[in-house]
Design a protein around this motif. Sequence first.
Motif, PDB file in Angstrom:
ATOM      1  N   SER A   1      -0.127  17.166   3.084  1.00  0.00           N
ATOM      2  CA  SER A   1      -0.169  15.963   2.244  1.00  0.00           C
ATOM      3  C   SER A   1       1.108  15.154   2.393  1.00  0.00           C
ATOM      4  N   PHE A   2       2.220  15.839   2.724  1.00  0.00           N
ATOM      5  CA  PHE A   2       3.487  15.158   2.945  1.00  0.00           C
ATOM      6  C   PHE A   2       3.381  14.181   4.114  1.00  0.00           C
ATOM      7  N   MET A   3       2.605  14.574   5.139  1.00  0.00           N
ATOM      8  CA  MET A   3       2.438  13.736   6.320  1.00  0.00           C
ATOM      9  C   MET A   3       1.388  12.643   6.109  1.00  0.00           C
ATOM     10  N   ALA A   4       0.289  12.986   5.470  1.00  0.00           N
ATOM     11  CA  ALA A   4      -0.869  12.091   5.467  1.00  0.00           C
ATOM     12  C   ALA A   4      -1.141  11.370   4.147  1.00  0.00           C
ATOM     13  N   LYS A   5      -0.768  11.961   3.010  1.00  0.00           N
ATOM     14  CA  LYS A   5      -1.153  11.379   1.721  1.00  0.00           C
ATOM     15  C   LYS A   5      -0.383  10.099   1.426  1.00  0.00           C
ATOM     16  N   GLU A   6      -1.092   9.095   0.932  1.00  0.00           N
ATOM     17  CA  GLU A   6      -0.467   7.828   0.570  1.00  0.00           C
ATOM     18  C   GLU A   6      -0.575   7.601  -0.929  1.00  0.00           C
ATOM     19  N   HIS A   7       0.497   7.099  -1.509  1.00  0.00           N
ATOM     20  CA  HIS A   7       0.529   6.776  -2.939  1.00  0.00           C
ATOM     21  C   HIS A   7       0.519   5.260  -3.077  1.00  0.00           C
ATOM     22  N   HIS A   8      -0.392   4.755  -3.865  1.00  0.00           N
ATOM     23  CA  HIS A   8      -0.523   3.308  -4.038  1.00  0.00           C
ATOM     24  C   HIS A   8       0.328   2.850  -5.224  1.00  0.00           C
ATOM     25  N   ILE A   9       1.298   2.004  -4.907  1.00  0.00           N
ATOM     26  CA  ILE A   9       2.233   1.518  -5.923  1.00  0.00           C
ATOM     27  C   ILE A   9       2.079   0.009  -6.054  1.00  0.00           C
ATOM     28  N   LYS A  10       1.810  -0.460  -7.263  1.00  0.00           N
ATOM     29  CA  LYS A  10       1.652  -1.894  -7.500  1.00  0.00           C
ATOM     30  C   LYS A  10       3.019  -2.546  -7.703  1.00  0.00           C
ATOM     31  N   ILE A  11       3.283  -3.586  -6.890  1.00  0.00           N
ATOM     32  CA  ILE A  11       4.546  -4.313  -6.972  1.00  0.00           C
ATOM     33  C   ILE A  11       4.237  -5.738  -7.424  1.00  0.00           C
ATOM     34  N   PRO A  12       4.804  -6.189  -8.554  1.00  0.00           N
ATOM     35  CA  PRO A  12       4.523  -7.544  -9.054  1.00  0.00           C
ATOM     36  C   PRO A  12       4.826  -8.617  -8.005  1.00  0.00           C
ATOM     37  N   LEU A  13       3.922  -9.585  -7.889  1.00  0.00           N
ATOM     38  CA  LEU A  13       4.045 -10.733  -6.985  1.00  0.00           C
ATOM     39  C   LEU A  13       3.948 -10.367  -5.494  1.00  0.00           C
ATOM     40  N   VAL A  14       3.806  -9.083  -5.198  1.00  0.00           N
ATOM     41  CA  VAL A  14       3.712  -8.637  -3.806  1.00  0.00           C
ATOM     42  C   VAL A  14       2.355  -8.026  -3.513  1.00  0.00           C
ATOM     43  N   GLY A  15       1.878  -7.178  -4.418  1.00  0.00           N
ATOM     44  CA  GLY A  15       0.606  -6.504  -4.196  1.00  0.00           C
ATOM     45  C   GLY A  15       0.784  -5.008  -4.262  1.00  0.00           C
ATOM     46  N   THR A  16      -0.163  -4.307  -3.672  1.00  0.00           N
ATOM     47  CA  THR A  16      -0.140  -2.852  -3.676  1.00  0.00           C
ATOM     48  C   THR A  16       0.553  -2.333  -2.425  1.00  0.00           C
ATOM     49  N   TYR A  17       1.553  -1.491  -2.622  1.00  0.00           N
ATOM     50  CA  TYR A  17       2.287  -0.906  -1.507  1.00  0.00           C
ATOM     51  C   TYR A  17       1.818   0.527  -1.300  1.00  0.00           C
ATOM     52  N   ARG A  18       1.461   0.851  -0.061  1.00  0.00           N
ATOM     53  CA  ARG A  18       0.992   2.196   0.276  1.00  0.00           C
ATOM     54  C   ARG A  18       2.192   3.028   0.748  1.00  0.00           C
ATOM     55  N   MET A  19       2.654   3.913  -0.114  1.00  0.00           N
ATOM     56  CA  MET A  19       3.846   4.706   0.174  1.00  0.00           C
ATOM     57  C   MET A  19       3.467   6.101   0.644  1.00  0.00           C
ATOM     58  N   ASN A  20       4.006   6.478   1.798  1.00  0.00           N
ATOM     59  CA  ASN A  20       3.830   7.833   2.309  1.00  0.00           C
ATOM     60  C   ASN A  20       5.217   8.476   2.415  1.00  0.00           C
ATOM     61  N   PRO A  21       5.426   9.656   1.844  1.00  0.00           N
ATOM     62  CA  PRO A  21       6.768  10.269   1.818  1.00  0.00           C
ATOM     63  C   PRO A  21       7.380  10.445   3.207  1.00  0.00           C
ATOM     64  N   PHE A  22       6.579  10.953   4.162  1.00  0.00           N
ATOM     65  CA  PHE A  22       7.131  11.180   5.491  1.00  0.00           C
ATOM     66  C   PHE A  22       7.519   9.858   6.156  1.00  0.00           C
TER      67      PHE A  22
END
Length: 475
Positions: free
Chosen positions: A360-381
Motif C-alpha cells: 500500500s506504501f507503493m500503490a495506495k493514493e490518498h485524496h486530499i482536497k486543497i481549496p482553490l486547487v482541487g483534489t490532490y492524489r498523494m502517494n507516500p512513496f
Amino acid sequence: MAMQGNTSPCIEEVAKDGYDSNKFDDDGHPKRKGTWITASGHILTAVIGSGVLSLAWAIAQLGWIAGPIVLMLFSLITLYTSFLLTDCYRSPDPVHGTRNHTYRNMVKNILGGTQHHYCGLAQYINLIGASIGYTITAATSMVAIQRSNCYHKNGHDAVCTMPNYPYMIMFGIIEIILSQIPDFHELSWLSALAAIMSFGYATIGIGLSIAKVAGGSHARTSLTGVTIGVDVTSSEKLWNTFTALGNIAFAYSFSSVIVEIQDTLKSGKPENQVMKVAASTSVAVTTVFYMLCGMIGYAAFGNDAPGNFLTGFGFYEPFWLIDIGNIFIVVHLVGAYQVYTQPVFLLVENWCKERWPESSFMAKEHHIKIPLVGTYRMNPFRLIWRTLYVILSAVIAILLPFFNSIVGLLGALAFWPLTVYFPTKMYMVQSKVPKFSMRWTGLKLLSVFCLLISIVAAAGSIEGIIKELKVYKPF
C-alpha cells in the motif's frame, strides 16, 4: 539542451470493440492528427533551449572560421541521422511495417538483445544530467537578476558578487512542489509555457547583441578565436575547444524525442517522408537561429564572451530587459526540469509497483482536497522518492555549479549514442546494408568520427570541472 524534450507523450487509447478505421489507426491508437507543421513545432520546442546561451562562448573558443563550420557540421550530422531514425519508425518496412512508438522500443525491435538497455541507460543519464544542469542554469539566472539591479543602482564597477546556492535551494523547493503532480500529461501547459519562454530569452539575447554591435562595440575577435598567450595558455585553448564542441552538441540534442514526435503524425502519407520535411524545416530554422546567437554574440563580446551570454554581464543596460530575459530562462527551466525528470520518476515508480504489487506504501493514493486547487492524489512513496531526487540533484548542482563544463559534458554523453550510434546501427540492420559497401563504410566512419568528438568533448568538460573544483568554495 538544448532544451532538449518539451513534448508530452500521447495518452494511449486502444479500440476495445473492434477496429474502426475512422477513429483508430492501424495499431489501435486513436487517429493521429499531427502534420509536418506540428512536428516541426515540436522539434523546435525540443531543441531551442538553454544550450543557446553558451553558443557565443563556444564560437569565441573556435573563432570565425572553425565556429560556423562546426555549427554547420553538427547541424548536418543531426539532420542526416534524424533521417535514418525516421526510416526506422516502422519496421521491418519503413512504409508498411509495424510502428515503433518510442526510441527505446525501436532499438529493442530492430536490434534485439540487450541493446535497448544501453539505449535506456544513455537516455536516463541524459535526463538526470539535465535536471542538474537546469538547476545550475536557473540559479545562475536568478543571481544575474539581482546583480543586474545592483549594477544599475551602484554602477558597473560595483562589487555585486553573491552566492548562487540559496537560489538553487529555492529552485529545488519549487521543483519539489511541481514534482508531486502525478501524471505527465497534466504538465502539457507547463511544457507549452517553457517553449514560449525559450524563444523569448534567445530573441532578447540576439537583440541585445545586435544593439551592442550597432552601438559601436569594438570587441576583439579573431579568425581562430581566443588567442594563445593573450587570452589563454595553449593547454587552456585545447581544453576549451573540446568543451565548446560539447556545448554545441548539447544545443543540437533532440534525437531522443524524434521518435515520439513522429508517432504523432496522421496516417496517409508515409510518416518517414513527412517527418523528413519536418526535420529539414526545423533544423534549418534552428541553425539560422544558432548562427545568429553564436556569431552576433561573438561579434558583440569578442574573445571575452561570457559562458552564458545573458548572465555574464557583457550587457548592463537596459537592465530591465536583461531581467526579463533571465526571468524567461527561470520560468523555462522550471517547466523543462519537469519534462526531463517525469520519465525518471515514472521509471522508478513503475518498477517498484511491479516489484511490490501488494504494498500500500507503493500503490495506495490518498485524496486530499486543497481549496482553490482541487483534489490532490498523494502517494507516500511518490512524495518521498520525488522529494529525495530533487534534493539530490540540487546538492550535486551546488557542488558542481559550472555552466559550460556541465553543459559540455551533457552534450558529449548524449551526442554519440543517441544521435549517431543507434540511428546508424538500426538503419544498417533494417535496410540490410551490405557489409563493407560504400554506404556501410561511410556510416561506420561517421560513427567513429562522432565517437571521437564525444570523447574529446567529454574530456574537455571533465578537465574544466576538475580545474574549477580546485578554486571553488560551495558555501
